[in-house]
Design a protein around this motif. Structure first.
Motif, PDB file in Angstrom:
ATOM      1  N   MET A 171       0.882  -1.069   0.146  1.00 55.29           N
ATOM      2  CA  MET A 171       0.008   0.076   0.095  1.00 55.29           C
ATOM      3  C   MET A 171       0.805   1.134  -0.087  1.00 55.29           C
ATOM      4  N   ASN A 172       1.813   1.404  -0.948  1.00 53.86           N
ATOM      5  CA  ASN A 172       2.651   2.551  -1.210  1.00 53.86           C
ATOM      6  C   ASN A 172       2.329   2.935  -2.560  1.00 53.86           C
ATOM      7  N   ASP A 173       3.519   3.411  -3.244  1.00 54.77           N
ATOM      8  CA  ASP A 173       3.620   3.951  -4.726  1.00 54.77           C
ATOM      9  C   ASP A 173       4.531   3.452  -5.540  1.00 54.77           C
ATOM     10  N   PHE A 174       5.091   2.211  -5.366  1.00 53.20           N
ATOM     11  CA  PHE A 174       6.149   1.618  -5.984  1.00 53.20           C
ATOM     12  C   PHE A 174       5.657   1.033  -7.194  1.00 53.20           C
ATOM     13  N   CYS A 175       6.543   1.713  -8.259  1.00 51.50           N
ATOM     14  CA  CYS A 175       5.811   1.077  -9.763  1.00 51.50           C
ATOM     15  C   CYS A 175       6.960  -0.132 -10.139  1.00 51.50           C
ATOM     16  N   CYS A 176       7.978  -0.437  -9.533  1.00 53.76           N
ATOM     17  CA  CYS A 176       8.959  -1.579  -9.831  1.00 53.76           C
ATOM     18  C   CYS A 176       9.405  -2.092  -8.387  1.00 53.76           C
ATOM     19  N   VAL A 177       9.829  -3.186  -8.281  1.00 56.43           N
ATOM     20  CA  VAL A 177      10.421  -3.763  -7.179  1.00 56.43           C
ATOM     21  C   VAL A 177      11.960  -3.341  -6.793  1.00 56.43           C
ATOM     22  N   PRO A 178      12.256  -2.441  -5.833  1.00 52.70           N
ATOM     23  CA  PRO A 178      13.406  -1.876  -5.858  1.00 52.70           C
ATOM     24  C   PRO A 178      14.683  -2.749  -5.774  1.00 52.70           C
ATOM     25  N   ASN A 229       0.429  -1.766  -4.853  1.00 52.72           N
ATOM     26  CA  ASN A 229       1.269  -0.753  -5.193  1.00 52.72           C
ATOM     27  C   ASN A 229       0.857  -0.391  -6.532  1.00 52.72           C
ATOM     28  N   ARG A 230       1.893  -0.045  -7.658  1.00 57.30           N
ATOM     29  CA  ARG A 230       1.572   0.308  -9.036  1.00 57.30           C
ATOM     30  C   ARG A 230       2.519  -0.831  -9.857  1.00 57.30           C
ATOM     31  N   LEU A 276       1.794 -10.060  -3.879  1.00 58.19           N
ATOM     32  CA  LEU A 276       1.862  -8.969  -5.118  1.00 58.19           C
ATOM     33  C   LEU A 276       0.486  -8.935  -5.508  1.00 58.19           C
ATOM     34  N   GLN A 277      -0.744  -9.039  -4.601  1.00 56.56           N
ATOM     35  CA  GLN A 277      -1.965  -8.658  -4.756  1.00 56.56           C
ATOM     36  C   GLN A 277      -2.264  -7.190  -5.111  1.00 56.56           C
ATOM     37  N   ARG A 278      -3.101  -6.865  -5.963  1.00 53.30           N
ATOM     38  CA  ARG A 278      -3.657  -5.492  -6.391  1.00 53.30           C
ATOM     39  C   ARG A 278      -2.394  -4.631  -6.913  1.00 53.30           C
ATOM     40  N   ASN A 279      -2.049  -5.048  -7.907  1.00 50.19           N
ATOM     41  CA  ASN A 279      -0.755  -4.302  -8.658  1.00 50.19           C
ATOM     42  C   ASN A 279      -1.448  -4.206 -10.193  1.00 50.19           C
ATOM     43  N   GLN A 280      -0.488  -3.937 -11.157  1.00 51.48           N
ATOM     44  CA  GLN A 280      -0.767  -3.895 -12.330  1.00 51.48           C
ATOM     45  C   GLN A 280       0.106  -4.915 -13.225  1.00 51.48           C
TER      46      GLN A 280
END
Length: 343
Positions: free
Chosen positions: A191-198, A215-216, A235-239
């Motif tokens: 529940m943050n704003d990451f678009c990729c795994v760091p 996240n995203r 990894l639920q609720r991502n894109q």
């Protein structure tokens, strides 16, 4: 002669008055100085008494549990922590929840015995650099705050085993230096704003549990298999639209949650992931419509047991995954045979 005497008398009187005025001025200045010093002393005394009162209040929040000294504050108004708290630096665990706390004080570095720092559900906006001096810290729990930035100094917490940064909403990056957390096993970035795994996350050698749900994320890194110790991946609720082929090389992975993404297919080689016991592909636009066959029951007891099994089958999704892959293979063979026949 008379004029000379008169002038001399006037000069003497003037000098006398000037002397008296200077004396009065000095006395007034000394009085003002005494008042100022007295006021400062008074304020100092008031400050000392206030510190004593706050310290006494904090001491009432101390508890001993499993041989560990804990400072526990919940649902009270503590937007900041007083400096006198340093006098309780023998505390091993902070549990401060729902207090409106806005910042972690820089004097946190004085708490060298600290093992757990739990400030969940507050209004903390940043992590101070001084936190990197807590080399014995094992758990840092900062979920449900307002943190937007993680300092590279956090990598100095060499004993850290658990890091929870869930629900900070605007957090979208982590410093590369965090890969130096050699003992980190549990990481929650949900529940943050990451678009990729760091990159630093993939480089964590001891990581066993990772949650990046909500996240995203649009893709997973190709070298995801570098997380050799990982057994739970949420990894639920991502894109996510597809999974990297190397995911099948994650031999220790036993839990994989992929619900509510944009997946259209399941990699066929996932069929060989023998350790995968819990997998969830629910709410994805998968190309094939696969339904698990129902099981007939004989009596009410068996029916109740069967309902529980059906729920498990739907929840875990392993049987569904296997059927999907088998059905996809069958259809691919059918298409190939048609193509050969036409050729």
């Amino acid at each position: 002669m008379v004029g000379v005497v008169a002038c001399g008398a006037v000069a003497s009187i003037k000098a006398l008055w000037e002397t008296r005025i200077m004396k009065i001025s000095r006395e007034e200045e000394e009085q003002r100085k005494r008042r100022r010093e007295g006021g400062a002393s008074g304020r100092l005394c008031v400050g000392v008494w206030e510190d004593r009162a706050v310290l006494a209040r904090l001491k009432q929040k101390l508890e001993t549990e499993d041989g560990r000294l804990i400072l526990r504050i919940q649902q009270e108004d503590w937007k900041s922590l007083p400096g006198c708290l340093v006098r309780l630096n023998q505390v091993q665990e902070w549990q401060i929840h729902r207090t409106g706390l806005q910042s972690i004080p820089p004097f946190i570095s004085s708490f060298q015995n600290l093992l757990v720092l739990d400030l969940s559900r507050n209004s903390v906006t940043e992590i101070p650099k001084q936190i990197g001096q807590l080399t014995r810290l094992r758990e840092l729990l900062l979920s449900y705050n307002r943190i937007q930035f993680v300092p590279e100094e956090l990598s100095g917490c060499e004993s850290l085993e658990r890091l929870d940064l869930a629900m900070n909403r605007s957090l979208d990056t982590l410093p590369d230096q965090l890969s130096n957390l050699k003992k980190l096993q549990h990481l929650d970035l949900s529940m943050n704003d990451f678009c990729c795994v760091p990159d630093c996350v993939v480089g964590l050698p001891a990581l066993q549990w990772l949650d990046m749900g909500g996240n995203r994320l649009q893709y997973l890194p190709d070298d995801i298999h570098r997380m050799e110790e990982l057994h739970s991946l949420w990894l639920q609720r991502n894109q996510l639209e597809k999974l990297p082929g190397n995911i099948v090389r994650m031999q220790r992975l036993d839990t994989l949650v992929l619900s509510s993404n944009r997946l259209r297919d399941i990699p066929p080689l996932m069929e060989d992931m023998s350790n995968l016991r819990f997998v969830n592909f629910r709410d994805n636009p998968l190309t094939l419509d696969v339904t698990l066959p129902s099981r007939k029951t004989k009596n009410p007891e068996e029916e109740e047991e069967e309902e529980e099994e059906e729920e498990d089958r739907e929840l875990f999704g392993r049987e569904f995954m296997q059927m999907y892959i088998q059905e996809a293979r069958k259809r691919a063979y059918a298409v190939l045979n048609v193509h050969r026949a036409n050729s």
